[in-house]
Design a protein around this motif. Sequence first.
Motif, short mmCIF file in Angstrom:
data_model
loop_
_atom_site.label_atom_id
_atom_site.label_comp_id
_atom_site.label_asym_id
_atom_site.label_seq_id
_atom_site.Cartn_x
_atom_site.Cartn_y
_atom_site.Cartn_z
N ARG A 213 1.18 -1.08 -0.23
CA ARG A 213 -0.08 -0.21 0.22
C ARG A 213 0.83 1.44 -0.44
NH1 ARG A 213 -2.70 -3.18 4.33
NH2 ARG A 213 -4.77 -3.89 3.37
N ASN A 214 1.98 0.96 0.69
CA ASN A 214 2.53 2.82 0.93
C ASN A 214 3.83 2.02 0.15
OD1 ASN A 214 1.34 2.90 3.71
ND2 ASN A 214 2.25 1.98 4.44
N TYR A 215 4.39 1.73 -0.78
CA TYR A 215 5.46 2.09 -1.71
C TYR A 215 5.08 1.57 -3.22
CZ TYR A 215 7.97 3.00 2.47
OH TYR A 215 8.03 3.69 4.02
N ASP A 216 5.92 2.70 -3.94
CA ASP A 216 5.58 2.33 -5.32
C ASP A 216 6.67 0.91 -5.45
OD1 ASP A 216 4.47 2.97 -7.85
OD2 ASP A 216 6.17 4.15 -8.83
N ILE A 217 6.27 -0.06 -5.53
CA ILE A 217 7.34 -1.53 -5.72
C ILE A 217 6.81 -1.87 -7.19
CG2 ILE A 217 8.19 -1.83 -3.08
CD1 ILE A 217 5.99 -3.67 -3.43
N ASP A 218 7.45 -2.30 -7.48
CA ASP A 218 7.26 -3.70 -8.51
C ASP A 218 6.94 -5.36 -8.33
OD1 ASP A 218 7.38 -1.89 -11.05
OD2 ASP A 218 8.93 -1.53 -9.74
N GLY A 219 7.21 -5.16 -7.33
CA GLY A 219 6.69 -7.31 -6.67
C GLY A 219 7.14 -6.96 -5.46
N ILE A 220 6.28 -8.30 -4.25
CA ILE A 220 6.77 -8.87 -3.94
C ILE A 220 7.62 -10.52 -3.77
CG2 ILE A 220 5.80 -10.09 -1.18
CD1 ILE A 220 5.88 -7.03 -1.36
N HIS A 221 8.64 -10.50 -3.21
CA HIS A 221 9.49 -10.95 -3.62
C HIS A 221 9.92 -12.26 -2.44
CE1 HIS A 221 13.10 -13.76 -5.87
NE2 HIS A 221 13.57 -13.77 -4.72
N PHE A 222 9.34 -13.52 -1.98
CA PHE A 222 10.12 -14.25 -0.65
C PHE A 222 11.04 -15.14 -1.32
CE2 PHE A 222 5.68 -15.05 1.45
CZ PHE A 222 5.42 -13.36 1.36
N ASP A 223 11.81 -15.70 -0.69
CA ASP A 223 13.37 -16.28 -0.56
C ASP A 223 12.72 -17.63 0.05
OD1 ASP A 223 13.24 -16.31 1.92
OD2 ASP A 223 15.65 -15.03 1.64
N ASP A 224 13.98 -18.49 -0.07
CA ASP A 224 13.59 -20.00 0.35
C ASP A 224 13.43 -20.42 1.68
OD1 ASP A 224 16.36 -19.26 0.35
OD2 ASP A 224 16.77 -20.81 0.77
N TYR A 225 13.47 -19.24 2.74
CA TYR A 225 13.09 -19.73 4.56
C TYR A 225 11.88 -19.57 4.88
CZ TYR A 225 18.14 -18.88 4.84
OH TYR A 225 19.74 -19.15 4.05
N PHE A 226 11.38 -20.74 3.87
CA PHE A 226 9.86 -21.14 5.35
C PHE A 226 10.64 -21.77 5.87
CE2 PHE A 226 9.49 -20.47 0.42
CZ PHE A 226 8.36 -19.17 0.48
N TYR A 227 9.73 -22.92 6.44
CA TYR A 227 10.12 -23.79 7.82
C TYR A 227 11.41 -23.92 7.35
CZ TYR A 227 5.23 -24.89 9.19
OH TYR A 227 4.30 -24.79 10.26
N PRO A 228 12.89 -23.74 8.62
CA PRO A 228 14.20 -23.96 8.72
C PRO A 228 14.44 -25.22 7.74
CG PRO A 228 13.30 -24.30 10.89
CD PRO A 228 11.68 -23.87 10.37
N TYR A 229 16.06 -25.32 7.21
CA TYR A 229 16.11 -25.75 7.40
C TYR A 229 17.05 -26.45 8.46
CZ TYR A 229 17.18 -24.07 2.29
OH TYR A 229 17.10 -23.27 0.94
N PRO A 230 17.43 -28.30 7.89
CA PRO A 230 17.55 -29.47 9.37
C PRO A 230 18.33 -28.84 9.83
CG PRO A 230 16.84 -30.37 6.72
CD PRO A 230 16.64 -28.59 6.35
N ASP A 231 18.55 -28.20 11.06
CA ASP A 231 20.40 -28.70 11.95
C ASP A 231 20.18 -29.77 12.49
OD1 ASP A 231 21.82 -27.14 13.45
OD2 ASP A 231 20.15 -26.86 15.19
N GLY A 232 21.10 -30.73 11.81
CA GLY A 232 22.15 -31.58 12.18
C GLY A 232 20.93 -32.65 13.02
N GLY A 233 19.21 -32.57 12.49
CA GLY A 233 18.62 -33.88 12.63
C GLY A 233 17.79 -33.22 13.42
N LYS A 234 17.43 -32.87 14.37
CA LYS A 234 17.04 -31.51 15.78
C LYS A 234 15.76 -32.07 15.27
CE LYS A 234 20.72 -29.43 17.49
NZ LYS A 234 20.93 -27.57 18.45
#
Length: 537
Positions: A213-234
Amino acid sequence: MLPRLPIAFFIFTAIMALEMSYIRVYLAFFSIVILSFIDLPGYAHPKPPLDILPKRELRGVWIATVVNIDWPSAAGLDVETQKKELIQQLDNHQRAGINTIILQIRPAADAFYAKSREPWSRFLTGKPGQQPSPFYDPLEFAIEEAHKRAMELHAWINPYRATFDLVAANTTSDHITRKKPQWFFTYGGKKLFNPGIPEVREYITDVVMDIVRNYDIDGIHFDDYFYPYPDGGKPIPDAETFRQYPNGFRNVADWRRNNVNLLIERISTGIRNEKKHVKFGISPFGIWDNKKDHPRGSESAGLSGYRQLYADALTWLEAGWIDYINPQIYFPFGHPSAPYEVLVDWWGRHANGRHLYVGHAAYRATENRDGWRNRNQIPNQVRYARRQQVQGSIYYSSKHLSNNVVGLRDSLQYNLYRYKSLPPTMPWLDSIAPEPPFGLLARVAENRSSITLHWQAPPQAEDGDEAYGYVIYRFNEGEEMDLDNPQYILHVTYDRSQTSYTDNLIRKHGHYRYVVTSIDRLKNESRPSNMRELYVN
């Protein structure tokens, strides 16, 4: 591989050794003539022909701000230095032919923009919550500077990362992790939003919509960080959330994927309802899933975005929630677990009519390992993607292009991107072209060193859109007026008020023809204006 002239000389010498002088003269002559016209097996041209370039192609670069990877070069730099650094990067990218900037503006529930419900980022000012002094809005500044250079600017959001570490001093007292601690879990040394909580999805959507709403952007972009990358099987600590909000799921993996899907759908709907021209794109991990684990997967054997990160990109594409997919195919040709060519082909088959942009690992271009020792790896990846009808490329990250690692920027600037390009259109968002400009006039300067064009802005198109900018074409004497050939694009502007242009690249006794087209916000292009023809005597 032998060059042609030494081969010709060898044959010439052998023939001259023949006893019959008249025969050897004729044979020597014809051997040289024939060899000058044919290619021999294994012969490599010392200067291969330049690539045929598309007029429509997204050419992007990620500018990472988290831990000051690309910009600013250090936290707490004075405002003038911040601005100069960003301008220098944009200038470098403009020269290289880049037409889209992916700027990270929310690295960890913080902000590189003023109109935010979250605190200022410590990666900008050196202290969390502290605004720039003297005050400026980095996102507004970046948008203005990108548009000046006929570049789109996509606002890069990290949706779920809330902190980059667990140091309390690195967050403000009113940071969302302190106001709503029940919304987060700790994993891999960071605090992360819990995607299974409905209020979390609502909050992240509100953050995104503030920007739209507030900015004259051309796009919204998400990267690959959704649920976290595995951390040693935890295990991910969300069992209690699963019990509280199961949404009809019994399998936790399917439930997690659905949680991400609910957010993507919600944000997509919000953007569509607010501004039709704002694109929504996501850059997932390069492998959706492996065929050994899923019948629709690729012939690969690496980490799976679907299985480990719970990012179901195929659902986003098939539901039409996103406008482009930008998988991070950070692997070379022939990689044993994730071959570049296999993954590009797989994503191309599953794009479902949306745009596919390949994410390229510019940061790996100097690595001393298989595939990357070939310094033409990324240029060849771009060529391969073009042959597969991929609509563009995005490079990680900015400093590696700016610094011209292994000559990559030179490869773009002088070959792959040597002509200007327009971003590809998205007819599902807008398929109506603007009206053409009219009244084009052209005048040669008194000193015969330039030609100035003037035109009239067109009326609104049938969908009510005004011209957003213009494309100026120039054709020399004898050249066909082909508007599909990018070599004739002289200038692109994203300024609807710019209705004149001065061409300083002319010569005496030159014969030139000009036309101008208008473009709308989604880069649909009009028919050409009237043509003006001049001879510079």
